[in-house]
Design an enzyme around this catalytic site. Sequence first.
Site, PDB file in Angstrom:
ATOM      1  N   HIS A 464     -11.790  48.130  75.873  1.00  0.00           N
ATOM      2  CA  HIS A 464     -11.630  46.991  74.964  1.00  0.00           C
ATOM      3  C   HIS A 464     -10.305  46.256  75.251  1.00  0.00           C
ATOM      4  O   HIS A 464     -10.292  45.054  75.479  1.00  0.00           O
ATOM      5  CB  HIS A 464     -11.674  47.491  73.515  1.00  0.00           C
ATOM      6  CG  HIS A 464     -11.408  46.423  72.487  1.00  0.00           C
ATOM      7  ND1 HIS A 464     -12.405  45.905  71.702  1.00  0.00           N
ATOM      8  CD2 HIS A 464     -10.272  45.778  72.123  1.00  0.00           C
ATOM      9  CE1 HIS A 464     -11.894  44.981  70.904  1.00  0.00           C
ATOM     10  NE2 HIS A 464     -10.598  44.888  71.130  1.00  0.00           N
ATOM     11  N   GLU A 465      -9.226  47.013  75.233  1.00  0.00           N
ATOM     12  CA  GLU A 465      -7.911  46.384  75.418  1.00  0.00           C
ATOM     13  C   GLU A 465      -7.790  45.787  76.812  1.00  0.00           C
ATOM     14  O   GLU A 465      -7.143  44.756  77.007  1.00  0.00           O
ATOM     15  CB  GLU A 465      -6.775  47.386  75.145  1.00  0.00           C
ATOM     16  CG  GLU A 465      -6.747  47.949  73.720  1.00  0.00           C
ATOM     17  CD  GLU A 465      -6.767  46.888  72.623  1.00  0.00           C
ATOM     18  OE1 GLU A 465      -6.335  45.753  72.874  1.00  0.00           O
ATOM     19  OE2 GLU A 465      -7.246  47.199  71.513  1.00  0.00           O
ATOM     20  N   HIS A 471      -8.666  38.697  80.103  1.00  0.00           N
ATOM     21  CA  HIS A 471      -8.694  37.357  79.526  1.00  0.00           C
ATOM     22  C   HIS A 471      -7.325  36.688  79.707  1.00  0.00           C
ATOM     23  O   HIS A 471      -7.227  35.511  80.022  1.00  0.00           O
ATOM     24  CB  HIS A 471      -9.041  37.473  78.034  1.00  0.00           C
ATOM     25  CG  HIS A 471      -9.456  36.182  77.392  1.00  0.00           C
ATOM     26  ND1 HIS A 471      -9.637  36.068  76.038  1.00  0.00           N
ATOM     27  CD2 HIS A 471      -9.710  34.962  77.881  1.00  0.00           C
ATOM     28  CE1 HIS A 471     -10.003  34.837  75.746  1.00  0.00           C
ATOM     29  NE2 HIS A 471     -10.054  34.139  76.851  1.00  0.00           N
TER      30      HIS A 471
HETATM   31 ZN   LIG Z   1      -9.307  43.449  70.310  1.00  0.00          ZN
END
Ligand SMILES: [Zn+2]
Length: 679
Positions: A464-465, A471
Amino acid sequence: MQLFDSTALPSFATIHPAEMGPLVEAQLTFNRQKLAQLLAEPMTSVDVFLGALEEMEDALNQLWSPIQHLHSVMQSEDWRTTYNTLLPLITEYHTERSQNEMLFKAVLAIADRNDFTTCSQTQKKIIEYAIRDFKLAGIHLSPDKKMRMGALRQQLNQWTTKFSENLLDATEAFVLPVTAETMLCGLPAQTIQLAKAHAESRGLSGWALTLDYPVYSTAMKFLEDRSLRFALYVAYVTRASDQSASHRELDNSEVMAHILKVRHEIATLVGFKNYAEYSLATKMAKTPQEVLGFLRDLLVRSHALAEKEYLALQREAACDGIMQIEPWDVPYYSEKLQAKTFHITQEALRPYFPIHHVLQGLFMVANQLYGVTIAHEPNVPTWHEDVRFYVIYDETAHLRGGFYIDLYARTQKREGAWMDECRARKHILHPLQHPVAYLTCNFMPPVGKTPALLTHDDVLTLFHEFGHCLHHLLTVIDYPSVAGINGVLWDAVEFPSQFMENYVWEEDSLKQFAAHYQTDVPLPHDLYSNLIATKNFQTGLQMVRQLELALFDFRLHFEYDSTKQDFIQNILNDVRSQTAVMPVPAFNRFQHSFAHIFAGGYAAGYYSYKWAEVLSADAYGLFKEKGLFDHATGQSLMKNVLEVGGTRDPMEAFVAFRGRKPTVDALLEQSGMIEGVTQ
Ligand SMILES: [Zn+2]
């Protein structure tokens, strides 16, 4: 291959709190003078004007970012003092700038210039956001109201900092000494060793159970001694509250009341009815009704499943003679039920997820998805010996950025997992500045000679991180204020991160890295199947819990009323009356540690997780159709979403990628709440 210029990074090995004050103050003076000079001269071109503004903000951010970061991960008294001394100066500067009428007029005048038509999409977005933010900061207000706005922003920053400092101190103040190992029955060997180390570091004999997350969460799942679980639960859910058994000076009750009051006044000063409406000015969702409708619809769809799952849990506890399951039994019997149903436990999987394999696997998945290559850069100084620095190249071997990884729980480190910006991509007047991110987790550290072994949940958190990192780092936008995650409408921010989570539930992805830390034997096939089968275990309960948090947060800011007694607790009770499937003890003060909304950026925005999950689940559907690592689909996601920063409307970007608007069906299907239509 271009090498990373590490000389431009913060000098973490030698950085000292006392040195930072004069540097920040000098930068603030420089920026003020530079801005005055810029506004005094006629604007030569939009390029030069916006470029100069971005350069000065970036220079300040590069000084402030490491201070903020070290305040979060190495919170010594010195860093705390430095941070708290400088925060008001930074806030004052930002308020002043956001209320600068000459600057506002200059930005407005850009639209009338002849060269406006030649402005890039990025520059137009910067101008659009600047005008929006001037209005949110009260540019049209009278001087006395502007002053009031400045004072409120100062207060808000002070209270939110106080909230997180109280939480950290209250978490670290608690220790539960255990004198006999037999009391730790059920606890995995690694956690017992960690509890021993915690006792030793505090000068205690025996073992020490603490509230740091790796110890607390494992204890709640495995400790057979119900009274110890109860004691830990009580301590955890009363941290920094009026119900805490000790350290009442760390009670966040008043802090939270101040935070809500100040936010409400900020929102009403600039013409909104409440802070929820103010918050939506920078989000995809348009109205509070849209957010509440979205959350309530999901609640209706998931509540029955959650109740069914709760009854199954109750039946499991009844096998042990527990006729009424309590919150401190829930993780314990969930783990038992999961083991019984799927023949698997999180702990049994740990040996297959040693950190070095997981990182390698994560980087391989990123490579297959986006063509990027990641390499360790050993000579970059960091703030702790466990921290590593990596660089990332794209498939044409161009350097894209770098990131620090700080994986393990330790004292003086804020709990949770997050990604933050060290610096943003910038390509304006000087050579290209590559973006840099901080990736922070709180996993169980290596104990003795055993490397850090992660649970599958930890692996999911890391993916997730890392999605946030990608991004931030793969952006191709040249202006820092809208590069990477900057300027992205907040309820779309969790799209790339939640998207990455999908890859920890696929055998094709897992088999690339899940292997035993001692023997290198890959995770056996039947364990894969069992693990993947657990994906929708208690998915209803998890959904309902997330909706409870999102509704609580949103209603708190939407319905705020300073005249109502016990407003926060009453809203929470009311939300729970609609969401909860089991009673919550009256002493539970979970809200006093809800840092996402009281100290982080999720105020009236916690719903963003579910909102963006609709995007990520639906986007993943395209990979299911085309192939999990389909090159063209990966490149399309990268080009349409990861690279564009805040320069493109998230809905438009999604439609460009998916060919249509998102629907909630993919999320419901992913959570096992409706049958899939694809084979
Ligand atoms: Zn997050």
